[in-house]
Design a protein around this motif. Structure first.
Motif, PDB file in Angstrom:
ATOM      1  N   ILE A 179     -25.550 -63.950 -54.254  1.00 53.96           N
ATOM      2  CA  ILE A 179     -26.722 -64.216 -53.422  1.00 53.96           C
ATOM      3  C   ILE A 179     -27.952 -64.314 -54.320  1.00 53.96           C
ATOM      4  N   THR A 180     -28.695 -65.418 -54.178  1.00 56.41           N
ATOM      5  CA  THR A 180     -29.942 -65.589 -54.920  1.00 56.41           C
ATOM      6  C   THR A 180     -31.088 -65.670 -53.924  1.00 56.41           C
ATOM      7  N   ILE A 181     -32.085 -64.797 -54.146  1.00 56.78           N
ATOM      8  CA  ILE A 181     -33.271 -64.777 -53.293  1.00 56.78           C
ATOM      9  C   ILE A 181     -34.508 -65.024 -54.154  1.00 56.78           C
ATOM     10  N   THR A 182     -35.601 -65.408 -53.506  1.00 58.65           N
ATOM     11  CA  THR A 182     -36.845 -65.664 -54.234  1.00 58.65           C
ATOM     12  C   THR A 182     -37.974 -64.763 -53.745  1.00 58.65           C
ATOM     13  N   GLU A 183     -37.612 -63.668 -53.135  1.00 60.68           N
ATOM     14  CA  GLU A 183     -38.579 -62.636 -52.773  1.00 60.68           C
ATOM     15  C   GLU A 183     -37.917 -61.315 -53.121  1.00 60.68           C
ATOM     16  N   GLY A 184     -38.525 -60.218 -52.848  1.00 56.76           N
ATOM     17  CA  GLY A 184     -37.929 -58.952 -53.250  1.00 56.76           C
ATOM     18  C   GLY A 184     -38.392 -57.801 -52.385  1.00 56.76           C
ATOM     19  N   ARG A 185     -38.128 -57.906 -51.113  1.00 59.23           N
ATOM     20  CA  ARG A 185     -38.506 -56.822 -50.209  1.00 59.23           C
ATOM     21  C   ARG A 185     -37.621 -55.607 -50.434  1.00 59.23           C
ATOM     22  N   ASN A 186     -38.073 -54.483 -49.920  1.00 62.45           N
ATOM     23  CA  ASN A 186     -37.328 -53.242 -50.034  1.00 62.45           C
ATOM     24  C   ASN A 186     -35.925 -53.399 -49.435  1.00 62.45           C
TER      25      ASN A 186
END
Length: 179
Positions: free
Chosen positions: A134-141
């Motif tokens: 999984i690749t995301i471009t944000e980084g929430r808790n």
């Protein structure tokens, strides 16, 4: 200076354990004896893998701040057998309590050749598991964990493999190198 650290399971992504009245927990100071560096972003205590440390505040912001959309890739062991509909939901983005996520890149992968986790992930003969990249471009808790749980796939193990062009490849847990 930029340090790539393979943060082991159970280690806090900070240098002190302030506020813990119980027994001391492992921190970055147990692994990295370099003064003046700070984490660029966070990685939960129960997650493993790449954590970047730097002494450059501007670089730290470019890595960690969501407005820069730095891609972060995770290898995620989930409970269950993911259906295409669940993976498509993740690819479109899901509605979490703190708002909708950006779309993620998601694909099923074969079990990766990773270091053993200590303690090991629980194994249940009657419940299948699968691995996703999984690749995301944000980084929430706890974002990846919350996203997979939202589509009915609880996370068993989460390893951050890369941030942008930096990767944990070749680094054993608890080890680090300068970039």
């Amino acid at each position: 200076m930029l340090i790539l650290l393979n943060k082991p399971f159970g280690v806090l992504s900070q240098f002190t354990d302030a506020g813990n009245a119980g027994s001391p927990r492992a921190t970055l100071s147990d692994l990295v004896a370099v003064k003046g560096v700070y984490p660029a972003g966070r990685l939960d205590r129960d997650s493993e893998g790449l954590l970047l440390l730097t002494d450059d505040g501007r670089l730290q912001a470019r890595i960690a701040h969501p407005k820069f959309r730095k891609p972060k890739t995770y290898l995620v062991q989930v409970e269950g057998d993911p259906e295409d509909a669940s993976l498509d939901q993740l690819r479109r983005g899901v509605a979490l309590k703190d708002g909708p996520t950006r779309p993620a890149e998601v694909r099923r992968i074969d079990p990766p050749d990773l270091w053993p986790r200590v303690p090991p992930v629980r194994y249940r003969k009657s419940v299948p598991d699968a691995w996703l990249e999984i690749t995301i471009t944000e980084g929430r808790n706890r974002q990846v964990r919350r996203m997979t749980a939202h589509v009915g796939l609880p996370c068993l193990r989460l390893v951050r493999w890369s941030i942008g062009d930096w990767s944990v490849s070749g680094l054993e847990p608890g080890c680090w190198r300068e970039a």
